[in-house]
Motif scaffolding. Structure first.
Motif, PDB file in Angstrom:
ATOM      1  N   TYR A 114       0.849  -1.187   0.000  1.00 30.77           N
ATOM      2  CA  TYR A 114       0.000   0.000   0.000  1.00 30.77           C
ATOM      3  C   TYR A 114       0.886   1.238   0.000  1.00 30.77           C
ATOM      4  CZ  TYR A 114       0.764   0.607   5.081  1.00 30.77           C
ATOM      5  OH  TYR A 114       1.314   0.797   6.321  1.00 30.77           O
ATOM      6  N   VAL A 115       0.316   2.344  -0.440  1.00 29.51           N
ATOM      7  CA  VAL A 115       1.042   3.607  -0.505  1.00 29.51           C
ATOM      8  C   VAL A 115       0.123   4.725  -0.027  1.00 29.51           C
ATOM      9  CG1 VAL A 115       2.651   2.978  -2.363  1.00 29.51           C
ATOM     10  CG2 VAL A 115       0.388   3.870  -2.944  1.00 29.51           C
ATOM     11  N   GLY A 116       0.747   5.802   0.428  1.00 28.64           N
ATOM     12  CA  GLY A 116       0.031   7.020   0.779  1.00 28.64           C
ATOM     13  C   GLY A 116       0.836   8.201   0.285  1.00 28.64           C
ATOM     14  N   GLY A 117       0.166   9.290   0.020  1.00 29.68           N
ATOM     15  CA  GLY A 117       0.881  10.423  -0.559  1.00 29.68           C
ATOM     16  C   GLY A 117       0.593  11.745   0.109  1.00 29.68           C
ATOM     17  N   ARG A 118       1.060  12.800  -0.568  1.00 34.11           N
ATOM     18  CA  ARG A 118       0.884  14.159  -0.060  1.00 34.11           C
ATOM     19  C   ARG A 118      -0.591  14.564  -0.078  1.00 34.11           C
ATOM     20  NH1 ARG A 118       6.024  16.346  -3.231  1.00 34.11           N
ATOM     21  NH2 ARG A 118       7.347  16.999  -1.488  1.00 34.11           N
ATOM     22  N   VAL A 119      -0.967  15.343   0.936  1.00 32.15           N
ATOM     23  CA  VAL A 119      -2.284  15.964   0.987  1.00 32.15           C
ATOM     24  C   VAL A 119      -2.054  17.446   1.249  1.00 32.15           C
ATOM     25  CG1 VAL A 119      -4.550  15.965   2.065  1.00 32.15           C
ATOM     26  CG2 VAL A 119      -3.231  13.832   1.960  1.00 32.15           C
ATOM     27  N   LEU A 120      -2.308  18.259   0.250  1.00 36.01           N
ATOM     28  CA  LEU A 120      -2.002  19.685   0.295  1.00 36.01           C
ATOM     29  C   LEU A 120      -3.285  20.506   0.386  1.00 36.01           C
ATOM     30  CD1 LEU A 120       0.784  19.628  -2.451  1.00 36.01           C
ATOM     31  CD2 LEU A 120       1.058  19.475   0.041  1.00 36.01           C
ATOM     32  N   SER A 212       5.014  11.655  -4.969  1.00 34.43           N
ATOM     33  CA  SER A 212       4.397  11.985  -6.254  1.00 34.43           C
ATOM     34  C   SER A 212       2.892  11.720  -6.281  1.00 34.43           C
ATOM     35  CB  SER A 212       5.066  11.187  -7.374  1.00 34.43           C
ATOM     36  OG  SER A 212       4.922   9.792  -7.155  1.00 34.43           O
ATOM     37  N   ILE A 213       2.387  10.992  -5.290  1.00 35.34           N
ATOM     38  CA  ILE A 213       0.938  10.765  -5.190  1.00 35.34           C
ATOM     39  C   ILE A 213       0.367  11.911  -4.368  1.00 35.34           C
ATOM     40  CG2 ILE A 213      -0.878   9.149  -4.539  1.00 35.34           C
ATOM     41  CD1 ILE A 213       1.277   6.961  -4.418  1.00 35.34           C
ATOM     42  N   LYS A 214      -0.236  12.866  -5.011  1.00 37.26           N
ATOM     43  CA  LYS A 214      -0.680  14.048  -4.282  1.00 37.26           C
ATOM     44  C   LYS A 214      -2.071  14.478  -4.730  1.00 37.26           C
ATOM     45  CE  LYS A 214       2.069  16.909  -7.421  1.00 37.26           C
ATOM     46  NZ  LYS A 214       3.199  17.856  -7.531  1.00 37.26           N
ATOM     47  N   LEU A 215      -2.755  15.106  -3.815  1.00 37.17           N
ATOM     48  CA  LEU A 215      -4.046  15.710  -4.103  1.00 37.17           C
ATOM     49  C   LEU A 215      -4.219  16.927  -3.210  1.00 37.17           C
ATOM     50  CD1 LEU A 215      -5.762  14.814  -1.436  1.00 37.17           C
ATOM     51  CD2 LEU A 215      -6.386  12.826  -2.772  1.00 37.17           C
ATOM     52  N   GLN A 216      -5.286  17.656  -3.443  1.00 41.20           N
ATOM     53  CA  GLN A 216      -5.600  18.828  -2.628  1.00 41.20           C
ATOM     54  C   GLN A 216      -6.861  18.560  -1.816  1.00 41.20           C
ATOM     55  OE1 GLN A 216      -5.514  21.649  -6.066  1.00 41.20           O
ATOM     56  NE2 GLN A 216      -4.219  22.875  -4.708  1.00 41.20           N
ATOM     57  N   HIS A 217      -6.828  19.017  -0.571  1.00 42.83           N
ATOM     58  CA  HIS A 217      -7.929  18.806   0.365  1.00 42.83           C
ATOM     59  C   HIS A 217      -8.486  20.169   0.755  1.00 42.83           C
ATOM     60  CE1 HIS A 217      -9.338  16.468   4.191  1.00 42.83           C
ATOM     61  NE2 HIS A 217     -10.310  16.679   3.344  1.00 42.83           N
ATOM     62  N   ILE A 218      -9.789  20.341   0.642  1.00 43.83           N
ATOM     63  CA  ILE A 218     -10.405  21.617   0.990  1.00 43.83           C
ATOM     64  C   ILE A 218     -10.489  21.750   2.513  1.00 43.83           C
ATOM     65  CG2 ILE A 218     -12.512  22.987   0.853  1.00 43.83           C
ATOM     66  CD1 ILE A 218     -13.017  21.647  -1.878  1.00 43.83           C
ATOM     67  N   ILE A 219      -9.976  22.850   3.040  1.00 43.12           N
ATOM     68  CA  ILE A 219      -9.989  23.097   4.477  1.00 43.12           C
ATOM     69  C   ILE A 219     -11.004  24.196   4.758  1.00 43.12           C
ATOM     70  CG2 ILE A 219      -8.605  23.592   6.506  1.00 43.12           C
ATOM     71  CD1 ILE A 219      -7.718  21.123   4.808  1.00 43.12           C
ATOM     72  N   PRO A 220     -12.186  23.833   5.289  1.00 44.48           N
ATOM     73  CA  PRO A 220     -13.226  24.839   5.496  1.00 44.48           C
ATOM     74  C   PRO A 220     -12.836  25.872   6.547  1.00 44.48           C
ATOM     75  CG  PRO A 220     -13.868  22.722   6.448  1.00 44.48           C
ATOM     76  CD  PRO A 220     -12.610  22.480   5.692  1.00 44.48           C
ATOM     77  N   ALA A 221     -13.376  27.063   6.396  1.00 41.15           N
ATOM     78  CA  ALA A 221     -13.038  28.173   7.296  1.00 41.15           C
ATOM     79  C   ALA A 221     -13.348  27.852   8.749  1.00 41.15           C
ATOM     80  CB  ALA A 221     -13.792  29.427   6.856  1.00 41.15           C
ATOM     81  N   GLU A 222     -14.417  27.066   8.991  1.00 37.13           N
ATOM     82  CA  GLU A 222     -14.820  26.811  10.372  1.00 37.13           C
ATOM     83  C   GLU A 222     -13.843  25.915  11.125  1.00 37.13           C
ATOM     84  OE1 GLU A 222     -17.474  24.150   7.693  1.00 37.13           O
ATOM     85  OE2 GLU A 222     -16.668  26.200   7.676  1.00 37.13           O
ATOM     86  N   ARG A 223     -12.866  25.337  10.430  1.00 34.20           N
ATOM     87  CA  ARG A 223     -11.858  24.525  11.111  1.00 34.20           C
ATOM     88  C   ARG A 223     -10.567  25.300  11.380  1.00 34.20           C
ATOM     89  NH1 ARG A 223     -12.353  18.494   8.331  1.00 34.20           N
ATOM     90  NH2 ARG A 223     -14.599  18.257   8.729  1.00 34.20           N
TER      91      ARG A 223
END
Length: 333
Positions: A114-120, A212-223
């Motif tokens: 298994y692999v895990g990557g960047r979360v930006l 190299s496995i990367k995606l973008q994660h939305i960070i809501p204002a309320e957090r």
């Protein structure tokens, strides 16, 4: 089927629709599918998924999981997945077109399970000054991760479930996610990925961080406020105490458990040395406040909230004897 993308979702139909639009831009090197597992959403999640089916570029499947919790929902999706590679993510992400190929390449090049990557981040509001704009323990609160530019075998460090890919055989060997561990509605419980990684390692299942496995994660204002971070660390303490009760793992560093806690002095169900650490952290917190070091002060403060969560849960469980580390090797399904 080469790839199955599994998303567990609860009450976030609008976010899910935008995530599906992002996933529609994938250009994988083999057949793929997306499985949405609705975990009792009271909104129009099902309608959103079904409205996207006719024009989605791959099979898009809707499943319903009644048992509340991210782990049961993921297990339902994994059981239904037809892909050789099973990928997990969340309902509020944006992915590049080569996301799935990057996962497959990582699995192949590193010859792992298994692999895990960047979360930006995609910031939903300006980033507070006390929150670093790079990886670190504060990033875990809002499900962000960046371990650098080189592959790292998971062990002391663990991936985030929002960006993981597994060979199907990994679940056959290590089992699924523990249905009693992980996020549930109305809580900030966690640790389902950490618990799985520890159990997988015992089963000889190896995983790597692949930058190299990367995606973008939305960070809501309320957090993006200190109140949310305090609450998150408090629930982290509760989660670690639950893991300690069931598996006998070190509450601060489960992956590096070396103590036999049956031989460690306890007070009110908590190892005595943690009280000493809490006193030291409290004193250092006051000193940081006096000298005006807001960043250091908040780091110490959230550790105290973490300890508060541990104490709360251990007071509830203190009549029960924690399991010995290494004996909790059951394989949830």
């Amino acid at each position: 089927m080469k790839y199955s993308v599994v998303i567990a979702t609860y009450k976030r139909a609008a976010d899910l629709r935008d995530t599906l639009h992002s996933l529609a831009g994938l250009q994988p090197d083999g057949p793929w599918e997306v499985i949405i597992v609705d975990n009792n959403s009271p909104d129009d999640t099902r309608t959103v998924v079904e409205s996207e089916v006719p024009h989605f570029p791959a099979p898009l499947r809707y499943l319903f999981e009644k048992k509340q919790g991210r782990s049961p929902a993921l297990n339902t999706g994994i059981a239904a997945a037809r892909g050789e590679i099973i990928v997990t993510t969340d309902d509020d992400v944006r992915v590049p077109a080569d996301w799935l190929q990057s996962a497959a390449t990582g699995l192949s090049d590193l010859e792992c399970d298994y692999v895990g990557g960047r979360v930006l981040p995609i910031w939903g509001a300006p980033r507070p000054e006390w929150l670093p704009n790079h990886g670190g323990k504060q990033w875990a609160v809002i499900a962000l991760l960046d371990y650098g530019d080189e592959p790292i075998e998971f062990g002391a460090r663990v991936p985030l479930g929002v960006n993981m890919a597994f060979r199907r055989e990994a679940f056959e060997r290590a089992g699924g996610f523990d249905p009693d561990t992980g996020r549930k509605a109305g809580t900030l419980l966690g640790q389902e990925v950490r618990e799985w990684c520890i159990r997988a390692r015992k089963a000889g299942v190896r995983g790597f961080y692949v930058p190299s496995i990367k995606l973008q994660h939305i960070i809501p204002a309320e957090r993006l406020n200190k109140a949310y971070f305090r609450r998150w660390f408090y629930w982290r303490g509760i989660s670690r105490a639950l893991l300690y009760q069931r598996s006998g793992l070190d509450m601060e560093a489960p992956e590096r458990t070396t103590l036999d806690f049956a031989k460690v002095p306890h007070v009110l169900g908590v190892p005595r040395y943690l009280y000493r650490k809490a006193i030291t952290a409290g004193v250092d917190w006051i000193r940081a406040m006096v000298r005006g070091d807001a960043v250091a002060a908040f780091d110490l403060e959230v550790w105290l909230w973490f300890f508060g969560g541990i104490l709360r849960q251990r007071l509830r469980d203190r009549r029960s004897v924690p399991a010995r580390a290494g004996l909790a090797d059951r394989q949830p399904v």
